[in-house]
Design an enzyme around this catalytic site. Structure first.
Site, PDB file in Angstrom:
ATOM      1  N   HIS A  64       0.845  -1.195   0.000  1.00  0.00           N
ATOM      2  CA  HIS A  64       0.000   0.000   0.000  1.00  0.00           C
ATOM      3  C   HIS A  64       0.879   1.243   0.000  1.00  0.00           C
ATOM      4  O   HIS A  64       1.443   1.623   1.030  1.00  0.00           O
ATOM      5  CB  HIS A  64      -0.909   0.000   1.229  1.00  0.00           C
ATOM      6  N   GLU A  73      -6.543  16.879   0.614  1.00  0.00           N
ATOM      7  CA  GLU A  73      -7.663  17.111   1.526  1.00  0.00           C
ATOM      8  C   GLU A  73      -7.700  18.522   2.104  1.00  0.00           C
ATOM      9  O   GLU A  73      -8.704  18.920   2.695  1.00  0.00           O
ATOM     10  CB  GLU A  73      -7.646  16.106   2.684  1.00  0.00           C
ATOM     11  N   TYR A 133     -10.719   5.784  -3.885  1.00  0.00           N
ATOM     12  CA  TYR A 133     -11.680   5.880  -2.788  1.00  0.00           C
ATOM     13  C   TYR A 133     -13.126   5.712  -3.247  1.00  0.00           C
ATOM     14  O   TYR A 133     -13.959   5.220  -2.493  1.00  0.00           O
ATOM     15  CB  TYR A 133     -11.566   7.262  -2.132  1.00  0.00           C
ATOM     16  N   ARG A 166     -14.836  10.713   3.725  1.00  0.00           N
ATOM     17  CA  ARG A 166     -14.336  11.021   2.379  1.00  0.00           C
ATOM     18  C   ARG A 166     -14.778   9.998   1.342  1.00  0.00           C
ATOM     19  O   ARG A 166     -14.467  10.150   0.153  1.00  0.00           O
ATOM     20  CB  ARG A 166     -12.808  11.085   2.411  1.00  0.00           C
ATOM     21  N   HIS A 198      -9.900   0.854   2.204  1.00  0.00           N
ATOM     22  CA  HIS A 198      -9.520   1.907   3.150  1.00  0.00           C
ATOM     23  C   HIS A 198     -10.584   1.984   4.230  1.00  0.00           C
ATOM     24  O   HIS A 198     -11.765   2.169   3.945  1.00  0.00           O
ATOM     25  CB  HIS A 198      -9.420   3.253   2.420  1.00  0.00           C
ATOM     26  N   ARG A 230      -6.266   2.134  13.049  1.00  0.00           N
ATOM     27  CA  ARG A 230      -6.588   3.541  13.293  1.00  0.00           C
ATOM     28  C   ARG A 230      -7.564   3.725  14.459  1.00  0.00           C
ATOM     29  O   ARG A 230      -7.670   4.813  15.021  1.00  0.00           O
ATOM     30  CB  ARG A 230      -7.159   4.204  12.038  1.00  0.00           C
ATOM     31  N   ASP A 296       1.914   3.028   3.516  1.00  0.00           N
ATOM     32  CA  ASP A 296       1.176   4.214   3.073  1.00  0.00           C
ATOM     33  C   ASP A 296       2.152   5.275   2.568  1.00  0.00           C
ATOM     34  O   ASP A 296       1.888   6.476   2.657  1.00  0.00           O
ATOM     35  CB  ASP A 296       0.301   4.777   4.194  1.00  0.00           C
TER      36      ASP A 296
END
Length: 398
Positions: A64, A73, A133, A166, A198, A230, A296
């Site tokens: 990833h 963003e 996304y 998002r 995600h 997370r 990431d």
């Protein structure tokens, strides 16, 4: 220039601990591994690299990374630039999978594929996913299945955002349609055929995945959630799904040394998450191949307030992978137990044969770790030396 290289006196982790071995490398492959140093004819002009008992491990497989850069963003000026091969190989990454995230509008699948071919030209092993996304997805051929079937580097779909403000808030039926397209394309090609998901901070967590496992015939390996550390509640939910065959991905993160915060919304440092996974493996609750770690790298890491405004931005870096490994080794964990999450497990999930392990006939993707710091000291990618004494020796083009 020698076409053969003899690497001698390596303490080999393949990733299981093999012990002191010598390796002959040529044509980008590991040609031979043995306990006795071979006598080779001088006419072969073999280059010799003495490791003196240092640990030799497989090159890391980073499943990833935002190779075209992430972000956007917090306005037009917040987009992260594209990543070069050196950012990965200096961190021990010899295979990387690129993807699109929040910005799947300005950044396209075509640009991503182009970037992957560029990384390959620089000598790095590189692949990617189609989409991003949002739904409807950005594609190259007009369909998810067409992209995976017709475009060589494309392995699956992602990162599709769920449980995140998002995301495009996909319905259950939309979610299943994407997963079925990806799974079928994987069957047609022998590629990974995974839906890389995600996960945001939303309380719905992995609800869509659980519903799909309970209500459809899609195999569990189709669903590959990332950023599962997370939130503590999300992480515990993800670990439960590993028992059903889902492979979950932990995002490596800078370690600040602070006490792990408590509560269901706590953001878990990667080292803490891996410790929990290894405890689950030891207790039989988590399959040995049920977890991976990714960087990431190149991604934008925003922090939002209650109104969705960005308050802080960081950038993902591949260097968090060796930093995480060193953190765990300094904490007393065995190298052979930690390595699979960085090597064999992602290679197996992504169906990348010959990567993620050190075997005769496999790609010569090799990393040497420094004795005391556990840092990346030497790197071969496809048999080519990229890093020596911790420094990049094959320059990036830019």
């Amino acid at each position: 220039m020698p076409t053969l290289e003899l690497i001698t006196d390596a303490d080999l982790y393949a990733p299981q601990h093999v012990g002191r071995r010598h390796l002959l490398v040529g044509g980008g492959r590991v040609l031979w591994i043995g306990a006795e140093r071979p006598e080779l004819p001088a006419a072969l002009d073999v280059r010799v690299t003495e490791l003196g008992g240092r640990r030799l491990v497989p090159g890391f497989v980073d499943g990833h990374a935002h190779v075209t850069g992430g972000g956007g963003e917090s306005g037009y000026g917040s987009s992260v630039p594209p990543q070069q091969a050196g950012a990965f190989v200096t961190a021990g990454v010899t295979t990387v999978v690129g993807l699109l995230g929040t910005d799947d509008c300005v950044r396209t699948t075509g640009q991503l594929v182009n970037a992957v071919y560029g990384l390959r030209a620089q000598g790095l092993g590189a692949f990617c996913h189609t989409g991003g996304y949002h739904l409807p997805p950005t594609t190259l051929t007009g369909s998810i299945r067409g992209d995976i079937v017709h475009v060589d580097p494309i392995l699956g779909f992602g990162e599709l955002a769920i449980s995140d403000h998002r995301s495009s808030q996909p319905t259950y039926d939309e979610f299943l349609r994407v997963a079925s397209e990806v799974h079928t394309a994987g069957l047609m090609t022998g590629k990974a055929g995974i839906c890389h998901l995600h996960l945001g901070d939303g309380v719905r967590g992995l609800e869509l995945v659980r519903r799909a496992l309970d209500g459809t015939e899609l195999p569990a390996r189709t669903f590959n959630p990332t950023h599962v550390n997370r939130r503590r509640a999300l992480f515990e939910e993800a670990l439960e799904l590993t028992a059903r065959g889902v492979v979950v991905d932990i995002t490596a993160s800078p370690e600040d040394g602070a006490q792990v915060p408590d509560g269901p919304d706590a953001d878990l440092p990667a080292s803490f998450a891996v410790r929990q996974v290894l405890a689950g493996v030891a207790a039989g609750r988590v399959p040995k191949n049920g977890w991976t770690v990714s960087s990431d790298g190149g991604g934008c890491l925003p922090v939002f307030d209650a109104e969705g405004t960005v308050t802080h931005v960081d950038v993902g870096r591949a260097s968090t992978l060796p930093a995480l490994l060193a953190n765990l080794l300094e904490g007393g964990y065995e190298l052979a137990d930690v390595l699979p999450g960085l090597t064999t497990n992602p290679a197996r999930l992504l169906r990348l044969e010959g990567r993620g392990s050190v075997t005769v006939g496999g790609r010569a993707d090799l990393v040497v770790l420094a004795d005391r710091s556990h840092a990346v000291d030497e790197v071969w990618c496809g048999g080519e030396r990229f890093v020596a004494a911790g420094e990049l020796v094959r320059a990036d083009p830019f």
